[in-house]
Structures are given as C-alpha cells and as structure tokens.
Motif scaffolding. Sequence first.
Motif, PDB file in Angstrom:
ATOM      1  N   ILE A  24      -0.491  15.939  -9.219  1.00 61.27           N
ATOM      2  CA  ILE A  24      -0.537  14.465  -9.528  1.00 61.27           C
ATOM      3  C   ILE A  24      -1.153  13.697 -11.083  1.00 61.27           C
ATOM      4  O   ILE A  24      -0.275  13.447 -11.744  1.00 61.27           O
ATOM      5  N   ARG A  64       1.149  -1.106  -0.062  1.00 64.28           N
ATOM      6  CA  ARG A  64      -0.089   0.002   0.305  1.00 64.28           C
ATOM      7  C   ARG A  64       1.179   1.428  -0.304  1.00 64.28           C
ATOM      8  O   ARG A  64       2.398   1.387   0.331  1.00 64.28           O
ATOM      9  N   SER A  65       0.019   2.379  -0.111  1.00 65.86           N
ATOM     10  CA  SER A  65       0.812   3.631  -0.090  1.00 65.86           C
ATOM     11  C   SER A  65      -0.244   4.756  -0.564  1.00 65.86           C
ATOM     12  O   SER A  65      -0.851   5.033  -0.137  1.00 65.86           O
ATOM     13  N   ALA A  78      -4.222   3.482  -0.926  1.00 65.59           N
ATOM     14  CA  ALA A  78      -4.290   3.045  -2.295  1.00 65.59           C
ATOM     15  C   ALA A  78      -3.222   1.449  -2.457  1.00 65.59           C
ATOM     16  O   ALA A  78      -2.099   1.329  -1.591  1.00 65.59           O
ATOM     17  N   HIS A  87      -2.266  22.496   2.798  1.00 68.34           N
ATOM     18  CA  HIS A  87      -2.378  21.411   2.453  1.00 68.34           C
ATOM     19  C   HIS A  87      -1.275  20.395   3.191  1.00 68.34           C
ATOM     20  O   HIS A  87      -1.251  18.968   3.984  1.00 68.34           O
ATOM     21  N   VAL A 126      -7.496   7.810  -7.020  1.00 65.11           N
ATOM     22  CA  VAL A 126      -5.888   7.269  -6.864  1.00 65.11           C
ATOM     23  C   VAL A 126      -6.024   5.901  -6.819  1.00 65.11           C
ATOM     24  O   VAL A 126      -4.246   5.704  -7.866  1.00 65.11           O
ATOM     25  N   ASP A 127      -6.977   5.611  -7.429  1.00 63.04           N
ATOM     26  CA  ASP A 127      -6.297   4.049  -7.039  1.00 63.04           C
ATOM     27  C   ASP A 127      -5.930   3.561  -9.153  1.00 63.04           C
ATOM     28  O   ASP A 127      -5.032   2.700  -9.140  1.00 63.04           O
ATOM     29  N   ASN A 168       6.316   0.373   2.563  1.00 63.16           N
ATOM     30  CA  ASN A 168       4.575   0.383   2.570  1.00 63.16           C
ATOM     31  C   ASN A 168       4.201  -0.935   1.351  1.00 63.16           C
ATOM     32  O   ASN A 168       3.577  -1.831   1.019  1.00 63.16           O
ATOM     33  N   GLU A 169       4.681  -0.182  -0.033  1.00 63.18           N
ATOM     34  CA  GLU A 169       4.225  -0.360  -0.951  1.00 63.18           C
ATOM     35  C   GLU A 169       5.102  -1.609  -1.760  1.00 63.18           C
ATOM     36  O   GLU A 169       4.532  -2.150  -2.329  1.00 63.18           O
ATOM     37  N   ILE A 200       6.648  10.233  -8.788  1.00 65.41           N
ATOM     38  CA  ILE A 200       5.994  11.346  -9.050  1.00 65.41           C
ATOM     39  C   ILE A 200       6.974  12.261  -8.607  1.00 65.41           C
ATOM     40  O   ILE A 200       6.859  13.098  -9.425  1.00 65.41           O
ATOM     41  N   ARG A 229       2.099   1.401 -10.889  1.00 66.18           N
ATOM     42  CA  ARG A 229       2.662   0.252 -10.860  1.00 66.18           C
ATOM     43  C   ARG A 229       2.920  -0.204 -12.735  1.00 66.18           C
ATOM     44  O   ARG A 229       4.410  -1.569 -12.597  1.00 66.18           O
ATOM     45  N   VAL A 254       0.736  -1.267  -4.446  1.00 59.14           N
ATOM     46  CA  VAL A 254       1.350  -0.481  -5.390  1.00 59.14           C
ATOM     47  C   VAL A 254       2.811  -1.707  -6.098  1.00 59.14           C
ATOM     48  O   VAL A 254       2.785  -0.990  -7.986  1.00 59.14           O
ATOM     49  N   LYS A 269       2.069  17.630  -2.764  1.00 56.91           N
ATOM     50  CA  LYS A 269       1.845  17.580  -4.037  1.00 56.91           C
ATOM     51  C   LYS A 269       0.303  17.418  -3.949  1.00 56.91           C
ATOM     52  O   LYS A 269      -0.502  16.462  -2.783  1.00 56.91           O
ATOM     53  N   THR A 271      -2.494   4.885  -8.961  1.00 63.28           N
ATOM     54  CA  THR A 271      -1.295   3.660  -7.980  1.00 63.28           C
ATOM     55  C   THR A 271      -1.078   3.006  -9.478  1.00 63.28           C
ATOM     56  O   THR A 271      -0.079   1.757  -9.497  1.00 63.28           O
ATOM     57  N   ASP A 328       0.693   7.783  -0.651  1.00 63.28           N
ATOM     58  CA  ASP A 328       2.176   8.878  -1.399  1.00 63.28           C
ATOM     59  C   ASP A 328       1.454  10.186  -1.869  1.00 63.28           C
ATOM     60  O   ASP A 328       1.404  11.108  -2.258  1.00 63.28           O
ATOM     61  N   ILE A 329      -0.223   9.356  -2.679  1.00 64.97           N
ATOM     62  CA  ILE A 329      -0.294  10.440  -3.634  1.00 64.97           C
ATOM     63  C   ILE A 329      -1.955  10.624  -2.814  1.00 64.97           C
ATOM     64  O   ILE A 329      -2.922  10.355  -2.013  1.00 64.97           O
ATOM     65  N   ALA A 330      -1.577  12.150  -2.124  1.00 64.71           N
ATOM     66  CA  ALA A 330      -2.112  12.939  -0.901  1.00 64.71           C
ATOM     67  C   ALA A 330      -2.729  12.621   0.378  1.00 64.71           C
ATOM     68  O   ALA A 330      -3.814  12.232   0.208  1.00 64.71           O
ATOM     69  N   GLN A 331      -1.817  11.358   0.482  1.00 62.04           N
ATOM     70  CA  GLN A 331      -2.453  11.051   1.778  1.00 62.04           C
ATOM     71  C   GLN A 331      -3.990   9.747   1.568  1.00 62.04           C
ATOM     72  O   GLN A 331      -4.337   9.181   2.353  1.00 62.04           O
ATOM     73  N   VAL A 332      -3.908   9.125   0.154  1.00 64.81           N
ATOM     74  CA  VAL A 332      -5.177   8.754   0.255  1.00 64.81           C
ATOM     75  C   VAL A 332      -4.643   7.207   0.391  1.00 64.81           C
ATOM     76  O   VAL A 332      -3.725   7.299  -1.175  1.00 64.81           O
TER      77      VAL A 332
END
Lengths: 249, 215, 473
Positions: C162, B192-193, B201, C23, C179-180, C219-220, C139, C187, B204, C157, C183, B195-199
């Motif tokens: 993004i 998971r991540s 996902a 932000h 966002v999905d 995490n990724e 990014i 990937r 990854v 950002k 992502t 990194d995009i606006a703390q959403v």
Amino acid sequence: MKPESIYFFGTCLIDLIYPKAGVSAVQLLQREGVKVIYPQAQTCCGQPAWNSGYRNEARKVARAQIQLFPKNIPIVIPSGSCAGMMKTHYPELFKGEPDEADALKVANRVYELTEFLVDVLKVQLQDLGQAVEVAVHTSCSARREMGVADKIEQLLGQLSNVDVKEQAYKAECCGFGGTFAVKQPEISAAMVTDKTQHIRATGAAQLVSQDCGCLMNISGAFAYQAEHEGKSAPKAQHIAEFLWERTHG
Amino acid sequence: MSKARANILQRLTAVERPVVDLSARESLSRFDWDKAERIRRFTERMQAVRAEVHQADRANWLDTVATICQQKGLNNLLLSPTTEWGQAITQNAERFPTLKYYERSIEDWKQEMFYEVDAGLTSTLGGIAETGTLILWSSPDEPRTLSLVPPIHIAILETDKLYSTFAEAVQEQGWLEQGLPTNALLISGPSRSADIAQVLAYGVHGPKELVVVLV
Amino acid sequence: MAKPTEFRVDVEKALGKTEIRAHFRKAMDTLMINRRNQFPDDAALQALRTQAQAIRANALSKLPELLQQLETNLIKNGVQVHWAETTDEANQIVLGIMQKHNAKSIIKGKSMVSEEMGLNHFLEERGIEALESDLGEFIIQLDGETPSHIIMPAIHKSKEQISALFHEKFPDIPYTDNVDELTASARRILRDKFYAAPVGLSGVNFAVAETGTLCLVENEGNGRMSTTIPPVHIAVTGIEKVVEKLSDIPSLLSILPRSATGQPITTYFNMISGPRKPDEKDGPTEVHLVLLDNGRSRIYSDPELLATLRCIRCGACINHCPVYVRIGGHSYGTVYPGPIGTILEPQKSGLSVHGELIQASSLCGACGEVCPVRIPIPNIINRLRYDSVRKDTENTPTQEAGTRRKSLEAATWKAWSWAASTPSVYNFGSKTATQLRGLVPNNLGAWTSVRSAPKLAEQTLHQQLKTLGVDHE
C-alpha cells in the motif's frame, strides 16, 4: 439407562479399509455388557452420493439401510460423518417420501460411538499402556453436525498414561470432505498439508480421530511426507482401536 | 408505476410464504444496571476506542469544556447558539476560543466549514452504556455536519439519559412515537479504519478525536 | 485425468503465493479471535442468533408487503424510490439521476451492491468518474483491483504494498509506510473530493419499512460524508435488505459488527429518513433509493434457497472458512467470495458461470456455525450440488440446473447405488476387492499427489465380525 442391546453400523470405509477399528468398537461395547447386533446386509449410509448431489442414488442406498434396524434400540456408528448423515440428513433425504417415518425412526436412534460410550454407557477405562503423547483430530461432522466434539478428550482423560497434546487450528477441517478431495485436489492438499504440520508440531507420537475419512486423509499425507520428504509419521488410529489396545487385559 | 416494480412484486407475491417461528423475535435486550454502573461501562467502552471522557456536573461543566478547548489549543469552536450548552458558552465567550455559529446553510460557507473549523460541539439525545455510544438526532440547530466535518467533536451527554442498551433507548425515548429525524446517528468513538494491514488508524473521514463531557 | 478448470488454475496460483497466504491467515486469525471475544457467553450468542434469524425470516416472509410499505414511507419522507430487475437497469437509473443533474462524478461509500452492478465500470465507460471513499476500496481502486473480502476489501494487501502504491499514484506525497500518515494522506485527498462531489452513493445495511429509514453501518465516516455532503444521495440495495420494524434494528446491530470484525458496535450507525428539510442547513436535497432484484426474487421462490436471502453481509462465514483463508477472495472470481459467495453467486448468475464454486467446499460447517442469522450454508451447497446434476430441473428455480450432470459420473453413481443397495453384490464386491488388494495402484491421481494410497484390509469387517460370531439378526 444402559440398553441391553444395540445395532452396530460399521460404515463402508471401516468395512473395507479399517476393519480393526470396527472390531475394536464392537469389543468395547461388548465389554460393557451390551449385546451387539451387526446386520450383515449393511453397506453404506449413502453419504458419498448425497454430498455429490446424487440424491436419488443416495436415497436408494439409504433405503436399503433403514430396513436393517427394526428393533427400537440404539444404532451406534463409529464415525461422526456417517452418524451425521443418518441423524441429520436422512430426515431431509426422505422428506415427503412414503418411508419418511421409517427414516425418522432410524435417525432418532443414531449415536456416534464416542458419544455413546461417554453419555450412555458412561464407561470407566483403565489404562494398561505405556506413557504416550496423543493428538486428537475431531472430525467436522462430529464437531458440528453431531455436537460431540469433546467426547474423545473425555475418554482419553480417563487414561492415566495418555497425555493429550493440542495442535494449532484444532477445530479446522483436515481437507478430506469426501469427493472434495478429488474434485478440488489443490485446496484439499493445502489443507491436509497444514493439518499434518500442526499435528507434527505437537511432537505427539500418535493421532486419534473418530472418523476414518479424516484418518485416511491425514495418515495418507503423513505416509507420503515420510516417504518423499523424510518427515516423521505419527501413528494414526481410530479412537476405538486406540482405546481397546490400551485397556484390554 | 414502473414495469420493474410490477414484475418484482408479482414474482414475490406468487410465492407460497413459509411460516416463521417468531417466538424469539421480540425479546428486548436491556440490563438492570444502576447509574454508576452505566457510567462506568460507557466510559470504559469509549476509552477502549480512544475517545476522551470527562466527568463534570451542572456547576462545573463549563470549566471542563473551557479546559478541553485550551488543552487542545483550539482557535475556534463551532456550535449552535440555541442549545442550553451553546447559550451558556456564548454568555461566557471570553473563556473560549473564537466561537463560530452554525447559522447558514452549508453551501454558504462550505470552504470555511471544511478547512477552517477546529472543533464542533454538540448536545446529545442520550447515550448507550453497553456499547459506549452517543445518540445524536440532526436538527436545524445542530445539523449533521457539526459532528462530522471538524477534526474534533466535543459532545455533552447528560448522565440521566444514559440507557443500558440501544433497544432500551429506542423504547424509553419513544423513537417510533416521536417520528425519526432526517438523520438519527449513533456515534461510538472517533472515526477509524483498519483497512491498511489491520492497523488501527484514527480520523479517516470523520473526527479524529471524540471528547465526551458527562454532565 | 481431465484438464484442470480455470478456477482450479487460479486456485493453484493463489496457493503458490505463500506471502499472501500468510497474510490472509494472520488477518482471518485476528478476525476469528475478535469475534470469539465478543461472545464470551455461548448461550447468549445462540439466543441472539435465533432472534436475528427470526427477524430476518419474518421480514422475508412479508417481503412484497414490506417493500411496498418501505416505498410508501420513503416517499412520504421525501425519498425517491426506483426499482430495478437487473443490474443494467440499476446502472441506468443511477446514470439517469446523474444526467439530470449534469453530474460528471460520484463519490461512493462502501457498497457491495454497487460492485454487483459493476457501477464504477459502467459509469466510467460513459465518462463519469466514480470514486471510492472507503479507505480499503480507495486503495484497491488505485490499483485497479476488486475487493477480496466484503468487509475488508484490501485485506490481501500488505502495508508495504500500500505504501508503494500511494507513492506511485501520488508522487507529490513523500514515501511513507506509516499507517497514520497514509491514512492522513487519503483523508486530505478525499476531503477535497467530498467537497466538490455533486452526487454521493451508498449501500444500505437495513431498510426499515415501518419508518422508511435507511441504515448504514461504518467506521470511517465516509458513509456519513457520502450521504451528507453531496447535494444528491443515491442509495442502492438488494430487495432483501428490508426489515419490518424499528424495534428489529437493535438486535441486528448488536450481532452484525460483533460477527463481522469483532467490534461491539461500529463507530457510526447512520439512520437516514429523508433529504434535507426546508429549515435544515445541511444534508442532500435529493435522496434516491434503488431497489435491485438481480435474481433475488428467483431465489425467493424456493423455500430452501430462500434462507440465502437472510444474509446481513457480516462476512463471518468468510473469516472462518478454511478454503477462503487459503485461496483468498480473488480466486473465486465473483463479487461475493467465500461461503456466502459460493451459495449466492451460482444462484444469481446460473450454474454454468460459477457452478464450480459449490465443489470448492469440504462441507466442514464452520460457516454455518458462525452465521449470525443461521443460514445453513452447507445444506444450501449440498442442495446446489443436487441442482447442478438433477434431471427434474423444472422443480428448482436455479438457472442452468442439471447442466453439470456428466454422463460417466452419473453412470458411476447409478452403478454404485445398485451395488450398495444390493447386499449380495456389495459383499461379493468388497470381499473380492480385499482379495485383490495387492492390485490397488499406488497412483490414484489427485489423491496421491500429497498422500500415499490407502490399503484395503485383508478381510472386511463383515467377514471378521461373522468369524467372531457377532449377532447379525
């Protein structure tokens, strides 16, 4: 145990700008039956130079202060940051110096005023004032150096007509930071502007704090905003002054 | 011996070292949770990070895994034929999607591994209840990529290997005495991540789905 | 008034960007709440901090021995160990390994030390593609930026920015702000890169001397991919990251992610003890570790500054800093921003380059309060302020000590110390000041740009208490 007498260190900011806070603090202490001794040779704890990196200059001033409290009785200071300077930084400042032991003797007897009123004197206050809503700003040094963040609320909790309003970001710094406000004025300004917004948003008519540095910063911003932007300016007072006004007959 | 090495070590050894208070260092964190409590906490933590947890037992775990494969619509399943689980699945191959075995070096079938495998199934060395974590040690039978490259990772965890904390697992399993493998791994959910606006996902780089079968 | 410095100009620009500021505020608020939720029991938190501090302090107290033990065990495990005094040496080592394999590209897991080395730029100048695979790093690399936070590099950002960036750089992919989907695109793009990459690079969170093990927190899964798929893995780390024992690891792993992002644990904790063995089917066939000094051994020589090296790079100090939240990471102009950057960067590169950062703190103490290894960050800021104006510069390892001493400022403090240590002078001065209070100007420079000028009292506290007959023995 309640001491018979104490030393009072008034701080330079109170001496020059907020003496009423100092007088109120002395009156609160005296009302509890404590004899207050105010060494007239006191000046400043040395913190401004210490925080600016001028350690030798800070030590020179601090050295003059540690001579003033020979008796083994508490030293009460109506400021978290000056108390923090003496309690936590004097030992660092005098490390390896010939008078290190004297500095430690002073450091170990230091109390911040609200801490002393609550923990040592265990004051019982009776509210004689009108109903009022108050916001509290606890200074960072009272919160983190002295660990006495909850003392003002404990005192205000005894006042039946005082309603404490909690602002957002309560634990965040007001942006004073001594010379920080002068050396990095843009960041400091952003911080105090946010702080005033959060306090004003509570609707409280009044702000209290245990530190005059923060008060000077926040009330200065309130006054500026009132003058230039037509905004309300909550009254800002040192906690000692506020408590004395509401509780003396 | 490189010059940099000598210079760095010389500078470090020239310093008078501080004395360190070590009284707090050795305290071992562990909790006195019974098995049911360890399972409850493990499941709760895993589900909180969107992992699936299925309870099974020795008698029916094969059904559970078969059902999972069916529900996910897997075309194939990558596994080791040599583990206890792999052997049993192999013997019941007709109940499963096409079985693929990790038998060659990755270089020999990288394309297939990367782009054609639907899910990988692994055993686990144990689990950690406090954090909802699987312990995997890489081995010739179950290489690292088995739990990494396929989009779904199915892991089988025996509940009597569920420890309260990582510290307890390291000690009870004697990691130091055994000697560490090339790659020891703790896995606590799908990739998971934020990194995009703390959403949040998922999926990854590692598996998008993590399915744990408790046995 | 003196002309604002470059730093202050950058700060003022950053403060003017209200959208980005909002932000950052939102992001830091979330991180602070997440951390607080991870430590419901304050006593347990304080005990864990004390333990983590002891583990790191112990490791530092044995640093040269542990580095040699680590090296011995890594070599035994089949890992090649390299030492670099400077970032340039470290870059050359990486380049040398790549050239040996004739490698034209490298895929990177997240590594702040590689940022410190300026590795991407160094390699690109030599025709080698360095590709970031951490989503956040990917990014910002697309946009030609540097990280604004050590844990969440693209935190400055917005989702919209993004989305627009992806659309601009990958015109074949339909525009989306989901966002999905973003992502998933990343990937796909990076899978192909991992597939083909000849060399992978990673940082190191902890290196265990006792076992010769490199630990990575993430995490990724890109950290796992970077250290597993390419045939060669190069890890880069500062020399301070070593710990003595395997049993030190669980406590550090317990406090690091909780302090950083407020997760109980990261998705992956990857412990690498060597390259692929003959009977293994995957993993790199070569593993290298580059140990970088870059000023750390200098910091090590001072008992007070040494605490800087305890840092485990969680970023909690950054998340809780009232300055960082307002000016953002880029204003610092450094690799490491926020409080840790404020103390680390001037020590690494000397006081003339980033020395002003140590003034960019109100010393509020929020950083020290949350630091999982109890680094007294405000005290070190104070110490560096001392170093920047002190005269006995031979007594500190800090480079360019004393170079920020300005004669007017020094003379002012000297005069102040004379007055404030001589009661008669102080009393005369304060009394006179209050008598002349009407003459205090309303314009006090920076102070009065957002505040009214303070007013001196009519009578000092000294005078008032004397009048009231308060004892003064």
